[in-house]
Design a protein around this motif. Sequence first.
Motif, PDB file in Angstrom:
ATOM      1  N   GLY A  72       0.821  -1.204   0.000  1.00  0.00           N
ATOM      2  CA  GLY A  72       0.000   0.000   0.000  1.00  0.00           C
ATOM      3  C   GLY A  72       0.853   1.251   0.000  1.00  0.00           C
ATOM      4  N   GLY A  73       0.197   2.376   0.219  1.00  0.00           N
ATOM      5  CA  GLY A  73       0.901   3.650   0.241  1.00  0.00           C
ATOM      6  C   GLY A  73      -0.068   4.801   0.071  1.00  0.00           C
ATOM      7  N   LEU A  74       0.478   5.983  -0.157  1.00  0.00           N
ATOM      8  CA  LEU A  74      -0.344   7.167  -0.379  1.00  0.00           C
ATOM      9  C   LEU A  74      -0.672   7.318  -1.864  1.00  0.00           C
ATOM     10  N   GLY A  75      -1.711   8.073  -2.145  1.00  0.00           N
ATOM     11  CA  GLY A  75      -2.081   8.329  -3.529  1.00  0.00           C
ATOM     12  C   GLY A  75      -2.738   7.160  -4.210  1.00  0.00           C
ATOM     13  N   SER A 102      -1.337  -5.527   0.259  1.00  0.00           N
ATOM     14  CA  SER A 102      -1.394  -5.082   1.643  1.00  0.00           C
ATOM     15  C   SER A 102      -2.055  -3.715   1.753  1.00  0.00           C
ATOM     16  N   SER A 103      -2.840  -3.499   2.782  1.00  0.00           N
ATOM     17  CA  SER A 103      -3.525  -2.234   3.096  1.00  0.00           C
ATOM     18  C   SER A 103      -4.135  -1.608   1.840  1.00  0.00           C
ATOM     19  N   THR A 104      -3.762  -0.375   1.493  1.00  0.00           N
ATOM     20  CA  THR A 104      -4.390   0.275   0.340  1.00  0.00           C
ATOM     21  C   THR A 104      -3.981  -0.340  -0.988  1.00  0.00           C
ATOM     22  N   GLY A 105      -2.979  -1.202  -0.995  1.00  0.00           N
ATOM     23  CA  GLY A 105      -2.630  -1.931  -2.214  1.00  0.00           C
ATOM     24  C   GLY A 105      -3.749  -2.847  -2.664  1.00  0.00           C
ATOM     25  N   THR A 106      -4.649  -3.207  -1.732  1.00  0.00           N
ATOM     26  CA  THR A 106      -5.794  -4.040  -2.099  1.00  0.00           C
ATOM     27  C   THR A 106      -6.724  -3.314  -3.071  1.00  0.00           C
ATOM     28  N   VAL A 107      -6.766  -1.965  -2.981  1.00  0.00           N
ATOM     29  CA  VAL A 107      -7.592  -1.192  -3.909  1.00  0.00           C
ATOM     30  C   VAL A 107      -7.062  -1.336  -5.332  1.00  0.00           C
ATOM     31  N   GLU A 144      -8.269 -14.709   1.617  1.00  0.00           N
ATOM     32  CA  GLU A 144      -7.787 -15.421   0.441  1.00  0.00           C
ATOM     33  C   GLU A 144      -8.923 -15.578  -0.558  1.00  0.00           C
ATOM     34  N   VAL A 145      -8.708 -15.119  -1.781  1.00  0.00           N
ATOM     35  CA  VAL A 145      -9.675 -15.256  -2.866  1.00  0.00           C
ATOM     36  C   VAL A 145      -8.942 -15.909  -4.036  1.00  0.00           C
ATOM     37  N   GLY A 146      -9.170 -17.203  -4.217  1.00  0.00           N
ATOM     38  CA  GLY A 146      -8.408 -17.917  -5.243  1.00  0.00           C
ATOM     39  C   GLY A 146      -6.927 -17.883  -4.916  1.00  0.00           C
ATOM     40  N   HIS A 147      -6.128 -17.332  -5.828  1.00  0.00           N
ATOM     41  CA  HIS A 147      -4.692 -17.207  -5.546  1.00  0.00           C
ATOM     42  C   HIS A 147      -4.301 -15.763  -5.220  1.00  0.00           C
ATOM     43  N   VAL A 148      -5.277 -14.976  -4.778  1.00  0.00           N
ATOM     44  CA  VAL A 148      -5.028 -13.592  -4.368  1.00  0.00           C
ATOM     45  C   VAL A 148      -5.209 -13.482  -2.858  1.00  0.00           C
ATOM     46  N   LEU A 149      -4.176 -12.970  -2.183  1.00  0.00           N
ATOM     47  CA  LEU A 149      -4.196 -12.787  -0.741  1.00  0.00           C
ATOM     48  C   LEU A 149      -4.185 -11.297  -0.427  1.00  0.00           C
ATOM     49  N   THR A 150      -5.046 -10.865   0.490  1.00  0.00           N
ATOM     50  CA  THR A 150      -5.052  -9.472   0.921  1.00  0.00           C
ATOM     51  C   THR A 150      -4.882  -9.433   2.435  1.00  0.00           C
ATOM     52  N   CYS A 151      -4.303  -8.336   2.936  1.00  0.00           N
ATOM     53  CA  CYS A 151      -4.058  -8.229   4.374  1.00  0.00           C
ATOM     54  C   CYS A 151      -4.121  -6.779   4.830  1.00  0.00           C
ATOM     55  N   HIS A 152      -4.203  -6.600   6.149  1.00  0.00           N
ATOM     56  CA  HIS A 152      -4.401  -5.284   6.748  1.00  0.00           C
ATOM     57  C   HIS A 152      -3.253  -4.317   6.509  1.00  0.00           C
ATOM     58  N   GLY A 153      -2.027  -4.736   6.825  1.00  0.00           N
ATOM     59  CA  GLY A 153      -0.916  -3.792   6.781  1.00  0.00           C
ATOM     60  C   GLY A 153       0.418  -4.477   6.864  1.00  0.00           C
ATOM     61  N   ILE A 155       2.505  -5.518   9.247  1.00  0.00           N
ATOM     62  CA  ILE A 155       2.762  -6.678  10.090  1.00  0.00           C
ATOM     63  C   ILE A 155       2.125  -7.933   9.489  1.00  0.00           C
ATOM     64  N   SER A 156       0.879  -7.831   9.065  1.00  0.00           N
ATOM     65  CA  SER A 156       0.228  -8.985   8.447  1.00  0.00           C
ATOM     66  C   SER A 156       0.821  -9.290   7.079  1.00  0.00           C
ATOM     67  N   ALA A 157       1.501  -8.314   6.446  1.00  0.00           N
ATOM     68  CA  ALA A 157       2.171  -8.591   5.171  1.00  0.00           C
ATOM     69  C   ALA A 157       3.286  -9.608   5.355  1.00  0.00           C
ATOM     70  N   MET A 158       3.984  -9.548   6.491  1.00  0.00           N
ATOM     71  CA  MET A 158       5.015 -10.556   6.747  1.00  0.00           C
ATOM     72  C   MET A 158       4.373 -11.918   6.973  1.00  0.00           C
ATOM     73  N   ASP A 159       3.218 -11.953   7.648  1.00  0.00           N
ATOM     74  CA  ASP A 159       2.487 -13.208   7.805  1.00  0.00           C
ATOM     75  C   ASP A 159       2.136 -13.803   6.440  1.00  0.00           C
ATOM     76  N   VAL A 160       1.677 -12.945   5.536  1.00  0.00           N
ATOM     77  CA  VAL A 160       1.298 -13.397   4.199  1.00  0.00           C
ATOM     78  C   VAL A 160       2.510 -13.929   3.443  1.00  0.00           C
ATOM     79  N   ALA A 161       3.650 -13.275   3.579  1.00  0.00           N
ATOM     80  CA  ALA A 161       4.867 -13.762   2.922  1.00  0.00           C
ATOM     81  C   ALA A 161       5.220 -15.157   3.421  1.00  0.00           C
ATOM     82  N   LEU A 162       5.104 -15.388   4.722  1.00  0.00           N
ATOM     83  CA  LEU A 162       5.362 -16.720   5.275  1.00  0.00           C
ATOM     84  C   LEU A 162       4.336 -17.731   4.768  1.00  0.00           C
ATOM     85  N   LEU A 163       3.096 -17.298   4.648  1.00  0.00           N
ATOM     86  CA  LEU A 163       2.054 -18.185   4.118  1.00  0.00           C
ATOM     87  C   LEU A 163       2.367 -18.597   2.690  1.00  0.00           C
ATOM     88  N   MET A 164       2.823 -17.657   1.862  1.00  0.00           N
ATOM     89  CA  MET A 164       3.163 -18.000   0.477  1.00  0.00           C
ATOM     90  C   MET A 164       4.355 -18.947   0.423  1.00  0.00           C
TER      91      MET A 164
END
Length: 247
Positions: A72-75, A102-107, A144-153, A155-164
């Motif tokens: 995610g990020g600004l803008g 992650s976070s606003t990257g989900t948009v 998790e939606v198919g092979h797309v994973l989304t997360c809050h921010g 900290i959870s992005a590191m969880d997702v990396a471990l999951l992958m």
Amino acid sequence: MQIALVVFPGVSINECEAFSLAFRQLSAAGLGDCELVSVGAERGEVVGVGGRRHVDATFGEILSPDVVLVPGGLGVDRTARDDDLIAWLRAVEPSSQWIAASSTGTVVVAAAGLLGDHPAATHWLAGDKLAEFGSAASAERIVEVGHVLTCHGHISAMDVALLMILRLFNRATAAQVRRELLNAQHGVAGSAPSLPARLRKWWTERGGGRIPARPPNTELISSDWVELELEPQEPAPATRSPWDRPS
């Protein structure tokens, strides 16, 4: 295995690091052969939130990554309407094994049509933006939606990396990466006291009395299922977690 980290103006450097740290450790420890590539509109440095990130390759140079990471990020309004980025995500999605945001990257992944009408774990401010592209905010930390994973921010992005890593390799490899990351974190913490700790010590030495430690931020505590699921255990069919791929 090629891991493509999407970089854009305003990207969160913390989320870039959270996504990429586990994959770098995987490679450095010789546990898996992977190449982490920062991809963007053009090569060179990009100014983000909290620092800068170097773009290693353009969208036109990375055609079939195994994993795509969208921090995610600004803008986010501008990024979600970046025609080149959206077209690239749509082009690489069919051949990618995993896409994570992650976070606003989900948009951004919602804007590319990768979520459909499914909800996403996201930053709490991004719900209205997700709705513009047919998705919605979920209360879950990881969705998790198919092979797309989304997360809050971040900290959870590191969880997702471990999951992958678990899905791409195996449970033992993911657990080993996590242990080495924790060992490295404890080593850094032991050798370099945090700024609050140094301030408390300075204040006490000046006779100012004891400053109570700040309570822990519960949002930074790793998910319970990360603690449990990475260790070998008896299967529990009645219990579902984000580590269980839906059939």
